[in-house]
Design a protein around this motif. Structure first.
Motif, PDB file in Angstrom:
ATOM      1  N   ARG A  67      32.546  42.366  46.962  1.00  0.00           N
ATOM      2  CA  ARG A  67      33.603  43.211  46.399  1.00  0.00           C
ATOM      3  C   ARG A  67      34.413  42.448  45.350  1.00  0.00           C
ATOM      4  O   ARG A  67      34.760  42.992  44.295  1.00  0.00           O
ATOM      5  CB  ARG A  67      34.510  43.702  47.528  1.00  0.00           C
ATOM      6  N   VAL A  68      34.709  41.188  45.627  1.00  0.00           N
ATOM      7  CA  VAL A  68      35.463  40.375  44.665  1.00  0.00           C
ATOM      8  C   VAL A  68      34.620  40.099  43.423  1.00  0.00           C
ATOM      9  O   VAL A  68      35.102  40.184  42.290  1.00  0.00           O
ATOM     10  CB  VAL A  68      35.933  39.069  45.326  1.00  0.00           C
ATOM     11  N   LEU A  69      33.353  39.760  43.622  1.00  0.00           N
ATOM     12  CA  LEU A  69      32.485  39.500  42.474  1.00  0.00           C
ATOM     13  C   LEU A  69      32.345  40.731  41.594  1.00  0.00           C
ATOM     14  O   LEU A  69      32.315  40.645  40.359  1.00  0.00           O
ATOM     15  CB  LEU A  69      31.108  39.042  42.962  1.00  0.00           C
ATOM     16  N   ARG A  70      32.290  41.904  42.212  1.00  0.00           N
ATOM     17  CA  ARG A  70      32.095  43.142  41.432  1.00  0.00           C
ATOM     18  C   ARG A  70      33.339  43.521  40.625  1.00  0.00           C
ATOM     19  O   ARG A  70      33.259  44.360  39.715  1.00  0.00           O
ATOM     20  CB  ARG A  70      31.712  44.297  42.365  1.00  0.00           C
ATOM     21  N   GLN A  71      34.472  42.921  40.938  1.00  0.00           N
ATOM     22  CA  GLN A  71      35.667  43.195  40.150  1.00  0.00           C
ATOM     23  C   GLN A  71      35.578  42.597  38.752  1.00  0.00           C
ATOM     24  O   GLN A  71      36.334  42.982  37.854  1.00  0.00           O
ATOM     25  CB  GLN A  71      36.905  42.648  40.882  1.00  0.00           C
ATOM     26  N   ASP A  72      34.648  41.666  38.563  1.00  0.00           N
ATOM     27  CA  ASP A  72      34.418  41.059  37.252  1.00  0.00           C
ATOM     28  C   ASP A  72      33.523  41.988  36.448  1.00  0.00           C
ATOM     29  O   ASP A  72      32.406  42.322  36.857  1.00  0.00           O
ATOM     30  CB  ASP A  72      33.754  39.689  37.433  1.00  0.00           C
ATOM     31  N   GLU A  73      33.996  42.423  35.280  1.00  0.00           N
ATOM     32  CA  GLU A  73      33.243  43.387  34.466  1.00  0.00           C
ATOM     33  C   GLU A  73      31.915  42.833  33.974  1.00  0.00           C
ATOM     34  O   GLU A  73      31.039  43.594  33.537  1.00  0.00           O
ATOM     35  CB  GLU A  73      34.096  43.827  33.273  1.00  0.00           C
ATOM     36  N   ASP A 103      31.185  30.802  35.275  1.00  0.00           N
ATOM     37  CA  ASP A 103      32.564  31.262  35.173  1.00  0.00           C
ATOM     38  C   ASP A 103      32.842  32.425  36.119  1.00  0.00           C
ATOM     39  O   ASP A 103      33.933  32.523  36.697  1.00  0.00           O
ATOM     40  CB  ASP A 103      32.866  31.668  33.728  1.00  0.00           C
ATOM     41  N   VAL A 104      31.852  33.301  36.290  1.00  0.00           N
ATOM     42  CA  VAL A 104      31.997  34.423  37.222  1.00  0.00           C
ATOM     43  C   VAL A 104      32.233  33.903  38.642  1.00  0.00           C
ATOM     44  O   VAL A 104      33.125  34.367  39.366  1.00  0.00           O
ATOM     45  CB  VAL A 104      30.748  35.333  37.170  1.00  0.00           C
ATOM     46  N   VAL A 105      31.436  32.919  39.049  1.00  0.00           N
ATOM     47  CA  VAL A 105      31.569  32.360  40.394  1.00  0.00           C
ATOM     48  C   VAL A 105      32.908  31.642  40.550  1.00  0.00           C
ATOM     49  O   VAL A 105      33.600  31.786  41.567  1.00  0.00           O
ATOM     50  CB  VAL A 105      30.392  31.411  40.688  1.00  0.00           C
ATOM     51  N   ALA A 106      33.291  30.878  39.547  1.00  0.00           N
ATOM     52  CA  ALA A 106      34.562  30.146  39.617  1.00  0.00           C
ATOM     53  C   ALA A 106      35.737  31.110  39.745  1.00  0.00           C
ATOM     54  O   ALA A 106      36.668  30.869  40.532  1.00  0.00           O
ATOM     55  CB  ALA A 106      34.728  29.266  38.386  1.00  0.00           C
ATOM     56  N   ARG A 107      35.718  32.189  38.988  1.00  0.00           N
ATOM     57  CA  ARG A 107      36.815  33.158  39.047  1.00  0.00           C
ATOM     58  C   ARG A 107      36.878  33.817  40.423  1.00  0.00           C
ATOM     59  O   ARG A 107      37.963  34.015  40.991  1.00  0.00           O
ATOM     60  CB  ARG A 107      36.640  34.214  37.958  1.00  0.00           C
TER      61      ARG A 107
END
Length: 507
Positions: free
Chosen positions: A417-423, A458-462
């Motif tokens: 869910r958190v990962l999917r918040q990244d566009e 960067d996606v993983v870090a965020r």
């Protein structure tokens, strides 16, 4: 284990008042620089309870969240003595999950440490029921300020009233609030004390990341002394146990496994510990054997769920069978049913574990008594196991996708869910990866949106910045598409193997 249920008082806080009356001068909670005897503990709980009644005159939900610290014990019992329902909050939750559990529980007052409060402040305006926050734990004086000599107001709570909310992740990954009655919790405390052979001579070493009510309540039910060791290092626990003459050491499977694998294990000793207890997830058999042989003491484990207050099984503390979680504690029934037909299986049959007993929850918050239970009061655990001819339970697998990192439950859907918040993320699947230090960690297979093919790191870090450490993505790879079956199912174990081996994944 014994079949006779131990006698317990009507209310949870009466476990403490009973212990204080029987042995007021006995140390109850101890750290290297702090000791609180039972009389002081009980008096402080009453004074803080009076303060909580002044803050919230009507019965309310009081949440408690901090790392391993004596203030937790006082706050937990004070909330109950004041006539409130105590909700135990994981102090490592980040903002989104903190918002969820406090909102789900409807917390009116929160007692928490400064680190958790810093995260709460970011979402507090979205918690309309929350009125008061009290800082507790190291470096705070919140309990001192809250305590008062004012007399307590009688509240009339009894055995069947809700004493506690315990939050847990279910199959959907979002935490549920388990409603536990006073009888659920008091009976289980006594069941644990009996199964683990705790008594007034016991000095238990608590080597856990947080203060779990299981260990708090069972020690008090037995009138035992509990020593807190906040350091995560296994050797620190051994040294603390030696300093305080601990007789039983409670720790996590990942910490015990790390200790067993240490090449310097032969250079250390335990001078007073007679038993080592592991809980929360399975302890590898070789690690249990290594520790038992090295220290000459039994290493045993048990089994339970938030829905069962929590313990339902314990192996024999003196003659454990490694690989088993033991037999049911007093008054508890366990059976294994076929995964499809739901027929009860004979010993040796592998199926879903079901439980019934006086420690099984009232239900989930938001529903009437019995929500989440089968007819007849049976609880489906979501775990697959078998029972041998002697009644010992052996866990085989999990029906659910959740796993444990450092004994914290991780739901892949929470991380997804958190990962999917990244566009930049078009699709993602999170899987369990075995890890020698933490037991298991999260891995991610990510489909990146067009134009963002180099954004994985960067996606993983965020995402990790927004998650507690035990939900962090430790390894990740990109895919062109997530493979799914015709009905949309994902085989996470297949994807985990492909992530580990870096094999190409067929879409």
């Amino acid at each position: 284990m014994a079949d006779t249920l131990p006698e317990v008082p009507d209310r949870l806080d009466q476990l403490l008042s009973r212990a204080a009356a029987a042995h007021p001068a006995r140390p109850a909670v101890v750290t290297d620089d702090f000791t609180m005897d039972y009389a002081t503990f009980d008096a402080r709980v009453t004074a803080v309870a009076a303060g909580l009644q002044a803050l919230a005159p009507e019965p309310s939900v009081v949440a408690v969240g901090t790392v391993l610290h004596p203030d937790v014990a006082v706050a937990y019992y004070a909330a109950v003595r004041a006539g409130h329902t105590v909700a135990v909050v994981n102090p490592l939750l980040r903002e989104d999950d903190l918002l969820h559990v406090l909102g789900l529980g409807g917390a009116r007052v929160v007692l928490l440490d400064p680190a958790l409060n810093a995260r709460l402040e970011k979402v507090r305006d979205r918690l309309p029921a929350l009125r008061d926050v009290v800082l507790i734990g190291a470096g705070t004086d919140g309990l001192d300020l809250l305590a008062t000599d004012a007399p307590l107001t009688a509240h009339g709570k009894g055995p069947q009233d809700t004493a506690a909310l315990q939050f847990t992740s279910g199959t959907t990954g979002r935490p549920k609030a388990v409603r536990l009655s006073h009888r659920n919790v008091t009976v289980n405390a006594a069941q644990i004390a009996q199964a683990h052979r705790l008594d007034g001579h016991t000095v238990s070493l608590n080597h856990l990341p947080t203060y779990h009510p299981m260990h708090l309540n069972s020690a008090i039910a037995a009138g035992a002394t509990q020593v807190l060791c906040a350091s995560p290092e296994p050797y620190a626990a051994l040294m603390t146990a030696n300093r305080h003459r601990a007789t039983i050491l409670y720790s996590l499977p990942v910490r015990l496994a790390r200790l067993a694998a240490d090449p310097d294990l032969d250079s250390v000793s335990m001078t007073s510990v007679k038993r080592i207890a592991s809980g929360g997830s399975g302890l590898p058999v070789p690690a249990a054997r290594r520790l038992s042989k090295r220290f000459g003491v039994p290493v045993f484990q048990g089994y339970g769920l938030a829905e069962t207050s929590p313990l339902t099984h314990s192996d024999d503390p003196d003659r454990p069978v490694h690989g088993s979680v033991g037999t049911p504690v007093a008054g508890t029934e366990c059976r294994v049913v076929h995964l499809d037909s739901r027929a009860v299986l004979a010993p040796g049959g592998v199926g879903e574990v079901q439980l019934r007993g006086p420690q099984v929850m009232q239900g989930y918050a938001g529903g009437p008594d019995g929500t989440g239970l089968e007819p007849g009061g049976w609880l489906n655990t979501g775990d697959v196991g078998r029972i041998d001819e002697d009644g010992r339970l052996f866990l085989v697998d999990r029906l659910k996708d959740v796993f444990k990192c450092d004994n914290f439950l991780v739901a892949p859907s929470d991380v997804e869910r958190v990962l999917r918040q990244d566009e930049r993320v078009a699709d993602v699947v999170v899987v369990e990866l075995a890890d020698a230090e933490h037991g298991a960690v999260a891995g991610a297979l990510v489909v990146l949106a067009s134009g963002h093919t180099d954004a994985l790191a960067d996606v993983v870090a965020r995402a990790n910045d927004a998650l507690p450490y035990y939900q962090h993505v430790a390894d990740a790879m990109t895919l062109d598409a997530i493979p799914r079956s015709g009905n949309g199912k994902i085989q996470r174990w297949v994807l985990a193997a492909q992530l580990t081996s870096r094999l190409p994944v067929a879409g």
